[in-house]
Structure formats: C-alpha cells, structure tokens
Design an enzyme around this catalytic site. Structure first.
Site, PDB file in Angstrom:
ATOM      1  N   GLU A   1       0.883  -1.104  -0.108  1.00  0.00           N
ATOM      2  CA  GLU A   1      -0.085   0.025  -0.002  1.00  0.00           C
ATOM      3  C   GLU A   1       1.040   1.346   0.277  1.00  0.00           C
ATOM      4  OE1 GLU A   1       0.682   1.566   2.920  1.00  0.00           O
ATOM      5  OE2 GLU A   1       1.799  -0.095   3.453  1.00  0.00           O
TER       6      GLU A   1
ATOM      7  N   GLU B   1       4.365  -0.770   1.908  1.00  0.00           N
ATOM      8  CA  GLU B   1       4.640  -0.783   0.444  1.00  0.00           C
ATOM      9  C   GLU B   1       4.452  -2.070   0.055  1.00  0.00           C
ATOM     10  OE1 GLU B   1       8.275   0.757  -1.038  1.00  0.00           O
ATOM     11  OE2 GLU B   1       7.846   2.796  -0.496  1.00  0.00           O
TER      12      GLU B   1
END
Length: 348
Positions: free
Chosen positions: A174, A317
């Site tokens: 994300e 991430e």
C-alpha cells in the site's frame, strides 16, 4: 456487491489430503524431525492452500494499492499528503523500496490508484480511483458502505487478473500518507483497544503528537460506532480505500486457492477486515514480519498469526512481503529437493 458475493462463495477449507501427503514427506526428509521448524508448517499450509503436495510459487506479484485519507486534515501525519501522488508512479517505475526487494525475489509489482487525492498520470499505474480520498472519519464515515464494497471488489478484480496471468504467490502492499491512522482505528475496533494502546508514529510523527492522533481515532470511533462483527461496516466508517483493496486481494486469493503474503501494519489491518468478512480467509494468509509500528503485534495477535521475522521494518509498500517470498519459496524447495531417509538408504 455481486462480485463480492460470488468470491465469498468460492472460499473453502484447506485441502486436507494434500496436507497429509506433504506432512508425511516432510516428517521423513533427511533431517531430524521438526529441525526445519516453521518452514515445515509453511510447506504443509501451502499444500493445503493449493491442493498440491508439491506446490510451486515461481510466479510472484506484489499488488500495491494507493489512496489518500480525509483524516489527514486532523494533523495526524508529519508529511505532506501530495507524497502519495508523487510516490505512486515510482512503484510503476520500479524505484521504491518494495520494488528493490521485488526485483531480488523475482516478483512483479502492480500499482493501483484506488483513491489518491489528485489525478495520477502515469501509464504504469492502473486507474481504479473510487474518489479523491476518503472522507474525514473524525467527522463522519470515511466512505459509504457501497464504496467500501467497491474497494473490496476492485481488489478482487485486480488479483483475479494477476491469477489469470499465472501468478501463484501474491503479496499485499500500500501507499497512503496517514494510513496508519485508519489502520490503528480498525485494530482498536476489532480488538476493543483504547486507541492509545495501538497508535504509533507512522512515517515519523513526533512522539508528543501521539496523544492527539489517538484522540482523533477515539473521536472517529465514537462518532461512527463501527460494528466489529461487520467487516464492511468497519471498513466504511474508519477504513481506507487501499485497505479495502488489499482486503479484496486477500479474498480473491483465498477464493482461487493462491497463497497471499501480508506485509506489515496496514496490510494486517486489511487482513482483519478480510477475516471479519469471511473467517476462512485466515487459512490462506501467510504473515511476513512483525511491524515496528506499535499496533502491528496487536493486529497479528487478533488474527492468531505468528510473523516469520522481526527486523524492525515499518516502511510498508509490501516490502516485508517481498522479503518473505524467499522463505515461502524455500519451503517448496525443501519438499521437492530434499530426499527422504528411505531414499537415502538410512534406516533408523
């Protein structure tokens, strides 16, 4: 809603026969029983997920969901919100932290704009924007219930496209400035924690501002009254579009019997949503690491999952998931490349 319903109907149990075959082989490999620890359990889980006693995870992808949050206006993050829009194309360019680790592990990175606050103009970014960021959950619901379902279904559709392309191992990632705030809210709701127990510094919030961040979360929960037994309600009231997208990715992976590696704190909050919607999803989840973010351990404890490693990571991430791919692949090599005691001619 129909896409979500169809996906939930496909989610089943682990395949016991395949697990038994793999467990039997693992127990007979040329090593002391149990000496490879949790790698042995992981190999058995992979067999149960895939239905194959000799599973393969050679076609890997990290799906990164990017979105912004209206609660940013409450001063809960130290960095400017525009960083979400600046960083999102960098995933497509292959130059972020998760991209570095994905290259090492031979994984693709797919990035989706599911709710960035401005337009992202890059051909490598998939545009599935629901709207320009969520609402401010400290003043009302982060999104409408229909939007929460939409975020889940986008995650399902993106994951299914990757599965159609042959991906047999998925990681969740994300990007979203301020997204540790909705994640902490989700953990607080699901575990009945006071927000101060699970709130952390995120991307570098000064310690003296943690009480304010906790109070914002507390106010959001009081105003919205999310129902912890209804994962979609929690997502809609105090979640984020990228959190819904990751939860949808997990639902799709479970429905198609593909192992899915969850990253750190935000990914684990998404896993809480997915498992609240369909508890059987837990069997298909592989936790990567214990996030250094304060609520990370609490989130894993709520799921009853034990992380593979703890290296003080808190980048997000999908970076921890990419690193964990090596462990997952190692479990499959153990089953396929080691011989048994009988095959070696050793009798005990």
């Amino acid at each position: 809603m129909e896409k979500l319903k169809q996906t939930l109907e496909k989610i089943g149990e682990l395949q016991q026969e395949a697990m038994e075959k793999t467990r039997k082989r693992v127990d007979c490999l040329i090593k002391p029983p149990g000496s490879l620890g949790r790698l042995e359990d992981l190999a058995v889980q992979l067999a149960g997920i895939t239905g194959n006693p000799y599973p393969t995870v050679d076609n890997r992808v990290i799906i990164v969901m990017s979105a912004d949050h209206g609660v940013y206006k409450e001063g809960i993050a130290p960095n400017p919100q525009i960083i979400t829009a600046i960083q999102t194309p960098n995933f497509a360019k292959g130059v972020t932290g998760v991209c570095a680790f994905a290259k090492q592990s031979g994984a693709d990175v797919v990035v989706v704009d599911i709710g960035v606050a401005v337009d992202v103009d890059h051909p490598g970014v998939i545009n599935r924007k629901i709207r320009y960021g969520t609402g401010n959950m400290a003043q009302g619901p982060a999104m409408m219930r229909e939007e929460a379902v939409q975020s889940l279904e986008i995650g399902i559709e993106i994951a299914e496209e990757q599965i159609r392309r042959g991906k047999n191992l998925i990681g969740t990632g994300e990007m979203g400035i301020g997204n540790t705030t909705p994640s902490a809210a989700i953990v607080a709701v699901m575990g009945n924690y006071d927000p101060r127990e699970v709130v952390g510094i995120g991307a570098g919030l000064p310690l003296e501002k943690l009480d304010h961040k906790a109070q914002v979360i507390r106010r959001a929960i009081e105003i919205n009254q999310p129902n912890p037994k209804d994962g979609i309600d929690v997502l809609a009231k105090v979640g984020g579009f990228e959190i819904g997208g990751m939860a949808g990715t997990m639902l799709a992976a479970a429905a198609h019997r593909v192992p899915v590696v969850i990253d750190g704190f935000i990914s684990t909050a998404a896993a809480l949503i997915a498992c609240a919607i369909e508890p059987k999803v837990k069997n298909f989840l592989i936790p990567s690491h214990c996030s250094a973010e304060k609520g990370g351990k609490a989130a894993l404890d709520l799921l009853g999952l034990q992380p593979m490693f703890d290296m003080g990571l808190r980048l997000g991430e999908g970076s921890g998931a990419a690193l964990a791919f090596h462990f997952v692949e190692a479990a499959t090599y153990m089953v396929k490349e080691m011989i048994t005691l009988e095959e070696s001619g050793i009798t005990l």
